[in-house]
Design a protein around this motif. Structure first.
Motif, PDB file in Angstrom:
ATOM      1  N   LYS A  96     132.567  50.501  98.630  1.00 39.49           N
ATOM      2  CA  LYS A  96     132.595  49.608  97.466  1.00 39.49           C
ATOM      3  C   LYS A  96     131.303  49.768  96.671  1.00 39.49           C
ATOM      4  O   LYS A  96     130.233  49.941  97.232  1.00 39.49           O
ATOM      5  CB  LYS A  96     132.756  48.160  97.929  1.00 39.49           C
ATOM      6  CG  LYS A  96     133.124  47.226  96.835  1.00 39.49           C
ATOM      7  CD  LYS A  96     133.532  45.891  97.400  1.00 39.49           C
ATOM      8  CE  LYS A  96     134.099  45.064  96.276  1.00 39.49           C
ATOM      9  NZ  LYS A  96     134.700  43.853  96.768  1.00 39.49           N
ATOM     10  N   GLY A  97     131.428  49.739  95.354  1.00 37.64           N
ATOM     11  CA  GLY A  97     130.270  49.832  94.480  1.00 37.64           C
ATOM     12  C   GLY A  97     129.792  51.250  94.215  1.00 37.64           C
ATOM     13  O   GLY A  97     128.785  51.456  93.553  1.00 37.64           O
ATOM     14  N   TYR A  98     130.501  52.238  94.716  1.00 37.86           N
ATOM     15  CA  TYR A  98     130.074  53.628  94.551  1.00 37.86           C
ATOM     16  C   TYR A  98     130.630  54.260  93.282  1.00 37.86           C
ATOM     17  O   TYR A  98     129.969  55.047  92.635  1.00 37.86           O
ATOM     18  CB  TYR A  98     130.496  54.443  95.779  1.00 37.86           C
ATOM     19  CG  TYR A  98     129.914  55.824  95.816  1.00 37.86           C
ATOM     20  CD1 TYR A  98     128.626  56.043  96.297  1.00 37.86           C
ATOM     21  CD2 TYR A  98     130.630  56.917  95.356  1.00 37.86           C
ATOM     22  CE1 TYR A  98     128.074  57.316  96.321  1.00 37.86           C
ATOM     23  CE2 TYR A  98     130.094  58.194  95.376  1.00 37.86           C
ATOM     24  CZ  TYR A  98     128.817  58.381  95.853  1.00 37.86           C
ATOM     25  OH  TYR A  98     128.283  59.638  95.872  1.00 37.86           O
ATOM     26  N   LEU A  99     131.853  53.890  92.920  1.00 34.91           N
ATOM     27  CA  LEU A  99     132.506  54.479  91.756  1.00 34.91           C
ATOM     28  C   LEU A  99     132.270  53.631  90.507  1.00 34.91           C
ATOM     29  O   LEU A  99     132.107  52.419  90.588  1.00 34.91           O
ATOM     30  CB  LEU A  99     134.014  54.607  91.999  1.00 34.91           C
ATOM     31  CG  LEU A  99     134.431  55.461  93.187  1.00 34.91           C
ATOM     32  CD1 LEU A  99     135.943  55.385  93.368  1.00 34.91           C
ATOM     33  CD2 LEU A  99     133.990  56.894  92.997  1.00 34.91           C
ATOM     34  N   GLU A 100     132.280  54.294  89.339  1.00 38.67           N
ATOM     35  CA  GLU A 100     132.104  53.577  88.077  1.00 38.67           C
ATOM     36  C   GLU A 100     133.354  52.795  87.700  1.00 38.67           C
ATOM     37  O   GLU A 100     133.275  51.741  87.096  1.00 38.67           O
ATOM     38  CB  GLU A 100     131.741  54.558  86.957  1.00 38.67           C
ATOM     39  CG  GLU A 100     130.357  55.124  87.099  1.00 38.67           C
ATOM     40  CD  GLU A 100     129.986  56.054  85.960  1.00 38.67           C
ATOM     41  OE1 GLU A 100     130.605  55.971  84.882  1.00 38.67           O
ATOM     42  OE2 GLU A 100     129.075  56.862  86.161  1.00 38.67           O
TER      43      GLU A 100
END
Length: 127
Positions: A96-100
């Motif tokens: 979570k929070g890695y992709l835009e």
């Protein structure tokens, strides 16, 4: 006073935006790529057409008329588990929070000609 050209541009943008949203909402996720007699199908073990953040999902890349030695896959959180009989077994676990945005971009390269294709799989939060 608003110029007629401004109104036309605004209306065109509104129509384009509405049509784009309708197209995205009605699109089914494409988990199959065919090029001639070669075919790649992604099978998600969860039976859905999406992944969930931080939830490992076993995934098969089923190859038709593609030699496994001439196939490569790249994407965030993809772990290769093995393969046999034209199926590459993987596990996908996207942090979570890695992709835009909430879409996983999976790039594949296949065949002796090194053809390329990209799959886009939506990702949902489990919260």
């Amino acid at each position: 006073m608003i110029k007629p050209q401004t109104i036309k541009v605004f209306l065109c943008l509104m129509i384009f935006t509405i049509l784009s949203c309708e197209k995205k909402a009605s699109n089914k996720v494409d988990l199959t790529h065919e090029d001639g007699n070669q075919k790649i199908t992604i099978e998600l073990e969860n039976g859905q057409q999406y992944l969930e953040y931080e939830k490992p999902t076993k995934t098969n890349f089923v190859l038709k008329n593609i030699e496994p030695n001439n196939f490569a896959v790249v994407g965030v959180g993809i772990k290769i588990l093995g393969g046999n009989d034209g199926t590459l077994k993987t596990e996908i676990n996207v942090p979570k929070g890695y992709l835009e945005n909430d879409t996983l971009n999976i790039k594949v390269r296949y065949g002796k000609e090194n053809k390329n294709h990209e799959f886009y799989i939506p990702i949902k939060s489990t919260e």
